[in-house]
Scaffold this active site. Structure first.
Site, PDB file in Angstrom:
ATOM      1  N   GLU A 240      12.569   9.386  67.390  1.00 37.22           N
ATOM      2  CA  GLU A 240      11.827   8.804  66.265  1.00 37.22           C
ATOM      3  C   GLU A 240      10.747   9.755  65.736  1.00 37.22           C
ATOM      4  O   GLU A 240       9.622   9.773  66.236  1.00 37.22           O
ATOM      5  CB  GLU A 240      11.181   7.473  66.687  1.00 37.22           C
ATOM      6  CG  GLU A 240      10.408   6.804  65.552  1.00 37.22           C
ATOM      7  CD  GLU A 240       9.808   5.446  65.932  1.00 37.22           C
ATOM      8  OE1 GLU A 240       9.965   5.009  67.084  1.00 37.22           O
ATOM      9  OE2 GLU A 240       9.178   4.839  65.057  1.00 37.22           O
TER      10      GLU A 240
ATOM     11  N   LYS B 248      15.825   7.596  64.631  1.00 31.31           N
ATOM     12  CA  LYS B 248      15.017   6.516  64.028  1.00 31.31           C
ATOM     13  C   LYS B 248      13.976   7.135  63.101  1.00 31.31           C
ATOM     14  O   LYS B 248      12.855   7.411  63.508  1.00 31.31           O
ATOM     15  CB  LYS B 248      14.354   5.696  65.138  1.00 31.31           C
ATOM     16  CG  LYS B 248      13.446   4.578  64.639  1.00 31.31           C
ATOM     17  CD  LYS B 248      13.043   3.608  65.739  1.00 31.31           C
ATOM     18  CE  LYS B 248      12.006   2.626  65.240  1.00 31.31           C
ATOM     19  NZ  LYS B 248      11.763   1.511  66.152  1.00 31.31           N
TER      20      LYS B 248
END
Ligand code: 5MM
Length: 330
Positions: A179, A221
């Site tokens: 992420e 992500k």
């Protein structure tokens, strides 16, 4: 193919298979406390547990959620009926995930920027999480965005940490969610977000490849490409969706099985609208969601710590998760 590799690939594919998404309920205790206090709940470990129990035991959750990301504290807690949280995830039909970073800390010589920590002892922690049933993990790099930032230094150190984390995760048989988040609370416009996201993705993937990470066994992500919350010129939903798919198509290798977006503070309906608009565009990987606030904010407000409103909170979560699963199919 080696069994270990096959398992990583099949877990990553299961995490992003349509129409389901991933529920991010991994707020660290400090963040969770602030959110509980905002709705008038005294922030205790029990209140944090009750809130997560409400989310996790939502009837039918597995129809629209493939997994749930949990904080270390939650992973170690028991539900009110004595089940461990990983057991309850299994019963609910959702994969348990664990947030393994220990948070974003100020970066030396880079005012206003952070580096995410948590690498010390991570191999041993992964061994333990794997034994206790974690299917996937998450590490978030938070990058400030304006005309000058993120600096090259902030991008390099965070990409390096993401690579080290992802390699250790895969070594333990756990799929890493990678992420890299460019924060949306500035006044940057859509083009600046696109340019910075492209740069960050290039550096992150260079780091993952250099550190031997198997790209078919990760889930990315990222932030969507949007204008900052304080930007006077806001793009349409269609413009933001088109920019996001274009930039990702140019900077995310095709081996990655899926992209599960964060919501980044977008209002829930707007995050869902962006997802629906992206679903109508063609992309080489699955486009899914791993929202935190855009899934749970309405449920938290409705529940507000009242045991009599437990089911109402679950219904509010159900509405948002189903809406996003439906958006994926639109
Ligand atoms: C749920 O919040 C996650 C953890 O936050 P802290 O470690 O700062 O407490 C966060 O990483 C979250 O998973 C992502 O930012 C996505 O959440 P949003 O709300 O942006 O969709």
């Amino acid at each position: 193919m080696h069994e270990h590799t096959e398992r990583l690939h099949s877990t990553a594919q299961a995490m992003v298979a349509p129409p389901r998404g991933i529920l991010a309920a991994d707020e660290s205790p400090g963040t969770m406390n602030k959110r509980l206090e905002k709705v008038g709940v005294e922030p205790t470990p029990e209140a944090r547990r009750d809130y997560r129990e409400m989310l996790l035991t939502t009837p039918g959750l597995s129809e629209s959620a493939s997994g749930i990301i949990l904080a270390d504290e939650t992973f170690n807690q028991e539900l009110s009926d004595g089940r461990t949280v990983p057991e309850a995830c299994k019963d609910a039909g959702v994969l348990p995930g664990i947030k393994v970073d220990t948070g974003a800390k100020p970066l030396a010589f880079s005012p206003g920027e952070t580096v995410t920590e948590g690498l010390d002892g991570l191999r041993d922690r992964f061994t333990d999480y794997a034994k206790r049933g974690a299917a996937f993990a998450k590490w978030r790099a938070a990058l400030a965005l304006d005309a000058e930032l993120p600096s090259e230094r902030a991008v390099l150190v965070n990409a390096h940490a993401l690579g080290r984390y992802a390699a250790l995760s895969q070594e333990a048989g756990i799929v890493p969610i990678v992420e890299p988040e460019l924060l949306m609370d500035g006044d940057h416009d859509l083009d600046r977000c696109a340019e910075a996201t492209a740069y960050v993705l290039d550096v992150v993937f260079m780091s993952l490849v250099a550190q031997g990470v198997d790209l078919a066994g990760i889930v990315l992500k990222p932030n969507m490409i949007v204008a900052g919350a304080k930007c006077a010129t806001q793009p349409s939903v269609e413009e933001a969706a088109a920019a996001t798919v274009r930039v990702l198509s140019e900077h995310v290798p095709k081996e990655v099985p899926g992209i599960a977006f964060l919501s980044g503070g977008q209002p829930p309906e707007q995050a869902t609208a962006h997802l629906a608009a992206m679903a109508s565009l063609s992309a080489p990987w699955e486009l899914s969601f791993s929202f935190g606030r855009a899934l749970v904010d309405p449920a938290l407000k409705v529940w507000a710590g009242d045991p009599d409103r437990w089911k109402d909170g679950q219904a509010a979560l159900d509405v948002r998760v189903r809406a996003n699963a439906a958006a994926r199919a639109s």
